[in-house]
Design a protein around this motif. Structure first.
Motif, mmCIF file in Angstrom:
data_model
loop_
_atom_site.group_PDB
_atom_site.id
_atom_site.type_symbol
_atom_site.label_atom_id
_atom_site.label_comp_id
_atom_site.label_asym_id
_atom_site.label_seq_id
_atom_site.Cartn_x
_atom_site.Cartn_y
_atom_site.Cartn_z
ATOM 1 N N LYS A 295 20.610 50.298 93.277
ATOM 2 C CA LYS A 295 19.487 50.697 92.416
ATOM 3 C C LYS A 295 19.113 52.155 92.673
ATOM 4 O O LYS A 295 18.793 52.903 91.744
ATOM 5 C CB LYS A 295 18.278 49.806 92.688
ATOM 6 N N ASN B 119 21.741 54.360 91.300
ATOM 7 C CA ASN B 119 21.605 54.382 89.845
ATOM 8 C C ASN B 119 20.610 55.471 89.414
ATOM 9 O O ASN B 119 20.841 56.205 88.449
ATOM 10 C CB ASN B 119 21.123 53.000 89.387
ATOM 11 N N ASP B 120 19.516 55.574 90.142
ATOM 12 C CA ASP B 120 18.556 56.653 89.865
ATOM 13 C C ASP B 120 19.198 58.015 90.116
ATOM 14 O O ASP B 120 19.045 58.952 89.332
ATOM 15 C CB ASP B 120 17.323 56.510 90.756
ATOM 16 N N TYR C 211 21.321 56.940 85.648
ATOM 17 C CA TYR C 211 21.586 55.779 84.781
ATOM 18 C C TYR C 211 22.797 56.019 83.873
ATOM 19 O O TYR C 211 22.860 55.513 82.747
ATOM 20 C CB TYR C 211 20.343 55.416 83.942
ATOM 21 N N GLU D 72 10.970 65.269 89.750
ATOM 22 C CA GLU D 72 11.660 63.982 89.693
ATOM 23 C C GLU D 72 11.644 63.304 91.062
ATOM 24 O O GLU D 72 11.348 62.117 91.192
ATOM 25 C CB GLU D 72 13.103 64.189 89.208
ATOM 26 N N HIS E 260 8.369 61.976 92.217
ATOM 27 C CA HIS E 260 8.043 60.687 91.586
ATOM 28 C C HIS E 260 8.934 59.548 92.111
ATOM 29 O O HIS E 260 8.452 58.576 92.678
ATOM 30 C CB HIS E 260 8.194 60.778 90.069
ATOM 31 N N ILE E 261 10.242 59.721 91.943
ATOM 32 C CA ILE E 261 11.124 58.572 92.178
ATOM 33 C C ILE E 261 11.226 58.237 93.659
ATOM 34 O O ILE E 261 11.495 57.090 94.036
ATOM 35 C CB ILE E 261 12.529 58.824 91.548
ATOM 36 N N HIS F 76 9.095 55.509 94.970
ATOM 37 C CA HIS F 76 9.748 54.203 94.828
ATOM 38 C C HIS F 76 10.830 54.027 95.891
ATOM 39 O O HIS F 76 10.931 52.975 96.527
ATOM 40 C CB HIS F 76 10.362 54.060 93.438
ATOM 41 N N HIS F 77 11.653 55.062 96.043
ATOM 42 C CA HIS F 77 12.777 54.923 96.977
ATOM 43 C C HIS F 77 12.289 54.720 98.408
ATOM 44 O O HIS F 77 12.926 54.005 99.189
ATOM 45 C CB HIS F 77 13.678 56.157 96.893
ATOM 46 N N ARG G 177 9.639 53.130 99.351
ATOM 47 C CA ARG G 177 9.250 51.723 99.467
ATOM 48 C C ARG G 177 10.490 50.813 99.441
ATOM 49 O O ARG G 177 10.621 49.887 100.243
ATOM 50 C CB ARG G 177 8.322 51.354 98.306
ATOM 51 N N MET G 178 11.390 51.109 98.506
ATOM 52 C CA MET G 178 12.566 50.240 98.343
ATOM 53 C C MET G 178 13.460 50.259 99.587
ATOM 54 O O MET G 178 13.940 49.213 100.036
ATOM 55 C CB MET G 178 13.368 50.698 97.109
ATOM 56 N N GLU H 173 11.488 48.473 102.612
ATOM 57 C CA GLU H 173 11.337 47.018 102.541
ATOM 58 C C GLU H 173 12.675 46.291 102.396
ATOM 59 O O GLU H 173 12.851 45.202 102.943
ATOM 60 C CB GLU H 173 10.409 46.644 101.377
#
Lengths: 474, 122
Positions: free
Chosen positions: A218, A221-222, A226, A318, A321-322, A325-326, A328-329, A332
């Protein structure tokens, strides 16, 4: 993960000499290497003994710089690189770079150089006694908190503070007398990784290792937008480079990669090339992704302060922002996910990856700060060189430069005085169109570890280099 | 003139219109054909799981929460008779159209392992 090698020092040395003697790894007259991703000058090997691992104190030494260049070449020969003008412009170099002989030599020299370059990581920092999942969680959150990015109320990666004032190295760039050159040098260090962004990560996509494999995909992919070229991170990085007038072709600024940048990027290639390093890698990526969001917000603020409206800092936006998410991803699902799945057997390796990364970031930051401080004050270091000339040791090495002489950058392992005995010489300490000009009789102090290259600015120039011992910082 | 297709919901749950994908989402007993595209980064909402309250989808890419009400706003007009559904394609859509059957996780009961993470959307 232990760095091991089976090659003897002698055979490695012989193979290394043959590897470095390849045409594509020889210096060319150009300061910038345009449009050919296969030309990667390594520099003279000298009498270096790469069989003895470099210590942390030798991190910025010439051995690490040379090993870093060789390893970068070795790792990237596993990637597909093509010149922007089409393969016809560099077909012979393509064939040589990926050819049997170079790859065979690469495979012989790489383990020994990895041992040389990375062994200090095992010795530099004692691994904290973290063994259980709960301890790992507490350790990680304490580390990122200590790095200025504590978890938010939900226990996750904090949101970015876009209004935070620039500080640290970003502030140091804005305070340079030549902030655009300093900012460009920073972008060039990022380019070493960003123009092939996520290629190291791609090595960890294959295989079969459970849920974590899909979680990494994932993120990949970012990174790859994509499947949309215009959204690929390396593409928007190129747009950022172009907006401030920098070249976008891979390794155009090869001569200006600092030692620490090469070691840092090679570290991730090493861990993904040798799959025993996958746990270190996943943890290192987690730590970086957690810190990147605010880090790139700060980088964007710095670039806008230096370049104003002309910089296209979408790449920084970018990531600001992303990477929330990364962060956290990865935390976790990769760091804790792998710890849950594989238990206490792998937790020390995960911790090792974070400790390695902390150290590499610290050393890299110090290297960059020292480089911009020196490059920004070459006039002052020329005055200092003149004042120190009488203290130079009697170990002069003299050479003659001509405009067409091969150009390469390097570092000295001790403070040196560079004296122009005749003619004129340009000193390239960062990628600028206005290098520092030394005239006949000028003496420049080049502190140990500072990257520089000399180019004749007259039909012929004679240059003498001597060691100097200092008891103060000039 | 709007294009119309007929699909058999007992066999197909997905429609491709050019590069845009629509999937059959169960919204409280109603089957609706909604766009398979997270408003955050385009993640496949058909592979999202419902949050415990059942009112949002948690995108599999970044955990973004997308309200089912917001997803419904992307639905294509559809008239259903038994398993047969008449679907009106988007205006101006002259792209190739195909129907298929794919795995859809968004219609499963809420994910019991769900963590309340990720940003809200819609």
């Amino acid at each position: 993960m232990t760095v091991t090698t089976t090659a003897t020092a002698t055979t490695t040395g012989s193979a290394l000499a043959r590897y470095c003697a390849q045409r594509i790894f020889q210096p060319v007259p150009d300061v910038l290497i345009a449009g050919n991703p296969f030309l990667r000058p390594i520099g003279p090997l000298g009498e270096h003994d790469f069989s003895v691992p470099a210590t942390e104190a030798e991190f910025l030494g010439s051995g690490q710089l040379l090993a870093g260049r060789v390893l970068c070449n070795a790792y990237e020969s596993d990637m597909i690189l093509l010149p922007p003008a089409g393969l016809a412009s560099a077909k012979d170099d393509f064939d040589l770079f990926y050819g049997d002989e170079v790859r065979a030599l690469r495979d012989r020299v790489r383990p020994g150089l990895e041992r040389y370059a990375f062994s200090f990581l095992d010795d530099a920092v004692p691994a904290p006694p973290v063994r259980t999942l709960d301890e790992l969680q507490a350790y990680f959150l304490a580390e990122v908190g200590g790095a200025g990015a504590p978890a938010d109320a939900s226990g996750s990666n904090p949101a970015v503070d876009a209004a935070a004032p620039v500080s640290g190295t970003m502030k140091a760039i804005t305070e340079c007398r030549h902030p655009e050159e300093a900012a460009a040098l920073h972008l060039i260090q990022l380019a070493l990784d960003a123009l092939t962004e996520a290629s190291a990560m791609a090595r960890n996509l294959g295989g079969s290792y459970g849920v974590e494999q899909s979680e990494l995909f994932k993120i990949f992919n970012d990174e790859f937008g994509y499947g949309v070229y215009g959204a690929k991170h390396s593409t928007i990085f190129k747009e950022m480079l172009a907006s401030v007038g920098l070249r976008t072709d891979l390794h155009a600024y090869w001569n200006f990669y600092l030692t620490s940048s090469l070691v840092g990027v090679n570290y991730f290639n090493w861990l993904t090339e040798d799959h025993r390093g996958m746990f270190r890698y996943m943890a290192a990526v987690t730590y970086l992704e957690w810190l990147f969001a605010q880090g790139f917000a700060d980088t964007g603020a710095m670039l806008r302060a230096v370049y104003g409206d002309r910089v296209d800092a979408k790449y920084c936006d970018e990531h600001a922002h992303i990477d929330v998410h990364h962060g956290r991803m990865t935390y976790e699902n990769l760091l804790l996910g792998l710890a849950r799945a594989h238990g206490e057997l792998v937790i020390p390796e995960l911790v090792r990856g974070i400790e390695d990364t902390k150290l590499l970031l610290r050393l890299g930051d110090a290297d960059f700060r020292a480089q911009i401080a020196w490059a920004d004050a070459l006039d002052a270091h020329t005055e200092a060189g003149a004042a120190l000339a009488t203290a130079a040791m009697d170990d002069a090495v003299t050479g003659t430069l001509r405009p067409g002489s091969p150009f390469s950058t390097g570092v000295y392992d001790a403070d040196r005085l560079v004296e122009v005995e005749s003619g004129e010489v340009d000193v390239h300490a960062w990628a600028t169109q206005n290098p520092h000009r030394l005239g006949t009789g000028d003496v420049l102090l080049v502190p140990r570890g500072r990257l520089h290259g000399l180019k004749a600015a007259s039909p012929e120039a004679r240059v003498t280099v001597r060691t100097v011992e200092r008891t103060f910082d000039a | 003139m709007a294009r119309v297709i007929v699909m058999d919901l007992s066999r197909h749950n997905t429609v491709m219109v050019g590069h845009d994908r629509y999937f059959v989402l169960d919204t409280g007993g109603r089957a609706e054909l909604v766009r398979d595209h997270c408003p955050h980064r385009g993640g496949p909402l058909s592979l999202a799981r419902r949050t415990p309250d059942g009112r949002r989808l948690s995108c599999p890419w970044h955990g973004t929460k997308v309200g089912v009400a917001a997803v419904r706003r992307s639905r294509l007009p559809m008239v259903r008779s038994g398993d047969e559904a008449l679907v009106v394609l988007p205006d101006g859509a002259d792209a190739p159209v195909s129907v298929t059957h794919r795995e859809i996780l968004a219609n499963l009961p809420p994910d019991p392992t769900h963590h309340d993470e990720g940003a809200e959307h819609g």
